[in-house]
Design a protein around this motif. Structure first.
Motif, PDB file in Angstrom:
ATOM      1  N   ASN A  76       0.949  -1.301   0.078  1.00 21.61           N
ATOM      2  CA  ASN A  76      -0.123   0.045   0.126  1.00 21.61           C
ATOM      3  C   ASN A  76       0.775   1.186   0.175  1.00 21.61           C
ATOM      4  O   ASN A  76       1.791   1.349   0.432  1.00 21.61           O
ATOM      5  CB  ASN A  76      -0.907   0.083   1.306  1.00 21.61           C
ATOM      6  CG  ASN A  76      -1.809  -1.217   1.489  1.00 21.61           C
ATOM      7  OD1 ASN A  76      -1.295  -2.127   2.124  1.00 21.61           O
ATOM      8  ND2 ASN A  76      -3.046  -1.158   0.647  1.00 21.61           N
ATOM      9  N   TYR A  79       1.248   7.452   3.035  1.00 21.49           N
ATOM     10  CA  TYR A  79       2.312   8.178   3.675  1.00 21.49           C
ATOM     11  C   TYR A  79       2.093   8.796   5.098  1.00 21.49           C
ATOM     12  O   TYR A  79       3.077   9.068   5.885  1.00 21.49           O
ATOM     13  CB  TYR A  79       2.705   9.453   2.654  1.00 21.49           C
ATOM     14  CG  TYR A  79       3.856   9.200   1.373  1.00 21.49           C
ATOM     15  CD1 TYR A  79       3.027   8.017   0.515  1.00 21.49           C
ATOM     16  CD2 TYR A  79       4.889   9.244   1.386  1.00 21.49           C
ATOM     17  CE1 TYR A  79       3.838   7.742  -0.398  1.00 21.49           C
ATOM     18  CE2 TYR A  79       5.565   8.757   0.459  1.00 21.49           C
ATOM     19  CZ  TYR A  79       5.047   8.039  -0.672  1.00 21.49           C
ATOM     20  OH  TYR A  79       5.471   7.451  -1.759  1.00 21.49           O
ATOM     21  N   GLU A  80       0.888   8.931   5.517  1.00 21.47           N
ATOM     22  CA  GLU A  80       0.771   9.532   6.840  1.00 21.47           C
ATOM     23  C   GLU A  80       1.312   8.064   7.709  1.00 21.47           C
ATOM     24  O   GLU A  80       1.534   8.459   8.943  1.00 21.47           O
ATOM     25  CB  GLU A  80      -0.843   9.477   6.938  1.00 21.47           C
ATOM     26  CG  GLU A  80      -1.478  10.787   6.472  1.00 21.47           C
ATOM     27  CD  GLU A  80      -1.747  10.541   5.276  1.00 21.47           C
ATOM     28  OE1 GLU A  80      -1.253   9.446   4.490  1.00 21.47           O
ATOM     29  OE2 GLU A  80      -2.964  10.984   4.765  1.00 21.47           O
ATOM     30  N   ARG A 221     -12.903   6.015   1.542  1.00 18.03           N
ATOM     31  CA  ARG A 221     -11.909   6.644   0.767  1.00 18.03           C
ATOM     32  C   ARG A 221     -12.691   6.901  -0.701  1.00 18.03           C
ATOM     33  O   ARG A 221     -13.631   6.423  -0.940  1.00 18.03           O
ATOM     34  CB  ARG A 221     -11.028   5.668   0.517  1.00 18.03           C
ATOM     35  CG  ARG A 221     -10.941   4.560  -0.432  1.00 18.03           C
ATOM     36  CD  ARG A 221      -9.801   3.790  -0.822  1.00 18.03           C
ATOM     37  NE  ARG A 221      -8.832   4.451  -1.528  1.00 18.03           N
ATOM     38  CZ  ARG A 221      -7.748   3.947  -2.003  1.00 18.03           C
ATOM     39  NH1 ARG A 221      -7.549   2.636  -1.530  1.00 18.03           N
ATOM     40  NH2 ARG A 221      -6.993   4.504  -2.557  1.00 18.03           N
ATOM     41  N   SER A 232      -7.021   9.268  -5.563  1.00 19.09           N
ATOM     42  CA  SER A 232      -7.759   8.257  -4.536  1.00 19.09           C
ATOM     43  C   SER A 232      -7.648   8.447  -3.213  1.00 19.09           C
ATOM     44  O   SER A 232      -7.103   7.729  -2.601  1.00 19.09           O
ATOM     45  CB  SER A 232      -7.911   7.129  -5.204  1.00 19.09           C
ATOM     46  OG  SER A 232      -8.427   6.870  -6.432  1.00 19.09           O
ATOM     47  N   LYS A 234      -7.493   8.572   0.853  1.00 27.13           N
ATOM     48  CA  LYS A 234      -7.863   7.849   1.949  1.00 27.13           C
ATOM     49  C   LYS A 234      -8.282   8.475   3.121  1.00 27.13           C
ATOM     50  O   LYS A 234      -8.347   9.529   3.360  1.00 27.13           O
ATOM     51  CB  LYS A 234      -6.779   6.904   2.382  1.00 27.13           C
ATOM     52  CG  LYS A 234      -5.960   5.818   1.158  1.00 27.13           C
ATOM     53  CD  LYS A 234      -5.083   5.365   1.767  1.00 27.13           C
ATOM     54  CE  LYS A 234      -4.613   4.270   0.578  1.00 27.13           C
ATOM     55  NZ  LYS A 234      -3.575   3.173   1.171  1.00 27.13           N
TER      56      LYS A 234
HETATM   57  N1  MTE Z   1      -4.234   8.728   0.670  1.00 24.97           N
HETATM   58  C1  MTE Z   1      -3.593   9.179   1.577  1.00 24.97           C
HETATM   59  N2  MTE Z   1      -4.271   9.813   2.690  1.00 24.97           N
HETATM   60  N3  MTE Z   1      -2.323   9.042   1.723  1.00 24.97           N
HETATM   61  C2  MTE Z   1      -1.651   8.392   0.621  1.00 24.97           C
HETATM   62  O1  MTE Z   1      -0.422   8.299   1.091  1.00 24.97           O
HETATM   63  N4  MTE Z   1      -1.530   7.372  -1.485  1.00 24.97           N
HETATM   64  C3  MTE Z   1      -2.261   7.437  -2.568  1.00 24.97           C
HETATM   65  C4  MTE Z   1      -3.897   7.179  -2.549  1.00 24.97           C
HETATM   66  N5  MTE Z   1      -4.304   7.545  -1.575  1.00 24.97           N
HETATM   67  C5  MTE Z   1      -2.261   7.953  -0.236  1.00 24.97           C
HETATM   68  C6  MTE Z   1      -3.562   8.215  -0.386  1.00 24.97           C
HETATM   69  C7  MTE Z   1      -1.468   6.474  -3.648  1.00 24.97           C
HETATM   70  S1  MTE Z   1      -0.202   7.266  -4.373  1.00 24.97           S
HETATM   71  C8  MTE Z   1      -1.992   5.495  -4.154  1.00 24.97           C
HETATM   72  S2  MTE Z   1      -1.263   4.536  -5.313  1.00 24.97           S
HETATM   73  C9  MTE Z   1      -3.210   4.749  -3.441  1.00 24.97           C
HETATM   74  O2  MTE Z   1      -3.746   5.611  -2.318  1.00 24.97           O
HETATM   75  C10 MTE Z   1      -2.871   3.308  -2.920  1.00 24.97           C
HETATM   76  O3  MTE Z   1      -3.999   2.539  -2.502  1.00 24.97           O
HETATM   77  P1  MTE Z   1      -3.999   1.128  -1.773  1.00 24.97           P
HETATM   78  O4  MTE Z   1      -3.178   1.183  -0.852  1.00 24.97           O
HETATM   79  O5  MTE Z   1      -5.252   0.993  -1.465  1.00 24.97           O
HETATM   80  O6  MTE Z   1      -3.621   0.473  -3.224  1.00 24.97           O
END
Ligand code: MTE
Length: 313
Positions: A76, A79-80, A221, A232, A234
């Motif tokens: 996954n 970054y948080e 999300r 996308s 989260k």
């Molecule tokens: N949302 C948050 N809050 N923090 C993140 O680091 N990373 C993004 C996205 N949403 C991210 C985020 C990135 S770069 C991708 S590719 C996808 O979440 C990864 O989702 P997954 O881990 O469910 O595959």
């Protein structure tokens, strides 16, 4: 005679030469000026996602095998937590109940919606979507949730609103990555008002028929399958409407590498790597990338009058 037109996502079976190793994004922030933005938003408390799964939407055929559940839930970006792919255990400390979403900006009435109240007002369904990260890996998974436009309707934006902005939870005690001053927390993303009305734009609250795992953005999300995965966002805690195009998290960090639109396009390389192909996580397969991640039939018209914009970064 019945003729079926191949969709963009019906990728030929033949395998292609694997591309050179794709660089991670870690490198770019190393030398970047510290973007020490002091964001004081309190962490929103969390919640349970619904048991509801809903019918599978047959309109969106995946055209690929599903990614193994364990792989999708242990590889996954979040970054948080930290900048590795191995955050699934660390993410378990995120509090996801109770959970509410603040709605503000250009809306008829700013308010806070508790997740359980939101869930009473939407129709759940399951969608099997391809998900393409800007880092050139991809997965195909069944999301449970509801079309984003149902949430937009509940928010009741003013007619003058042009963009919808999404903000992710900040729980300093549970999210060690927030200590890193080089990132402009909170994680922000945005979509144009006609994009949010598109049927493909989805709010996910479940994965593989169960509540959305914390590492995948639980309890709620955004899922925007025709754009690079960073769109996308989260763990949504705040939604606002505005008439100004927002600057998203990655755009703030590296504006020459990441833009607002971020539509998938194999012909437009990232400044540091090719986007022509993608690696299917959990397998050794490398396949060609398709424009709009293969969803062009559904979304290409959104960009017909935006050809002057940087649509693919
Ligand atoms: N949302 C948050 N809050 N923090 C993140 O680091 N990373 C993004 C996205 N949403 C991210 C985020 C990135 S770069 C991708 S590719 C996808 O979440 C990864 O989702 P997954 O881990 O469910 O595959």
């Amino acid at each position: 005679m019945h003729i079926t037109r191949p969709h963009g996502w019906e990728i030929p079976e033949h395998k292609v030469t694997p591309e050179a190793a794709v660089l991670g994004r870690r490198g770019l922030v190393a030398g970047a000026a510290a973007l020490a933005a002091g964001h004081a938003l309190a962490a929103s408390p969390p919640a349970a996602a619904p048991g509801a799964v809903g019918p599978v939407n047959a309109r969106y055929k995946p055209g690929r095998a599903l990614t193994a559940e364990k792989v999708a839930e242990t590889y996954n970006n979040y970054y948080e937590i930290d900048d590795s792919k191995d955050i699934w255990q660390g993410a378990q400390q995120i509090r996801t109940a109770p959970w509410s979403i603040q709605v503000s900006g250009m809306v008829s009435k700013p308010r806070t919606i508790a997740l359980e109240d939101l869930f009473k007002q939407v129709q759940f369904e399951e969608r099997i979507y391809r998900h393409r990260c800007v880092e050139a890996w991809a997965m195909t998974v069944p999301w449970t949730g509801f079309p984003l436009r149902q949430l937009v309707k509940i928010c009741d934006p003013l007619a003058a609103a042009k963009y919808m902005v999404f903000q992710t939870a900040e729980q300093p005690k549970n999210m060690p990555g927030l200590d890193s001053p080089i990132y402009p927390w909170p994680y922000i993303e945005g979509l144009a008002i006609d994009e949010v009305a598109n049927d493909l734009a989805f709010v996910s609250t479940g994965l593989f028929g169960k509540p959305l795992p914390k590492q995948n953005g639980g309890p709620i999300r955004l899922t925007v399958p025709w754009k690079y995965g960073f769109k996308s966002a989260k763990a949504l805690v705040r939604i606002s409407f505005t008439d100004k195009q927002p600057v998203n998290f990655w755009q703030a960090i590296a504006p020459t590498e990441y833009g607002f639109w971020a539509n998938v396009n194999p012909a437009v390389p990232h400044p540091r790597w090719s986007q022509a192909q993608e690696r299917l996580i959990g397998t050794s397969e490398i396949v060609p990338t398709v424009i709009y991640n293969g969803y062009g039939d559904f979304v290409a018209s959104l960009y017909a009058n935006r050809s002057k914009d940087k649509l693919f970064m």
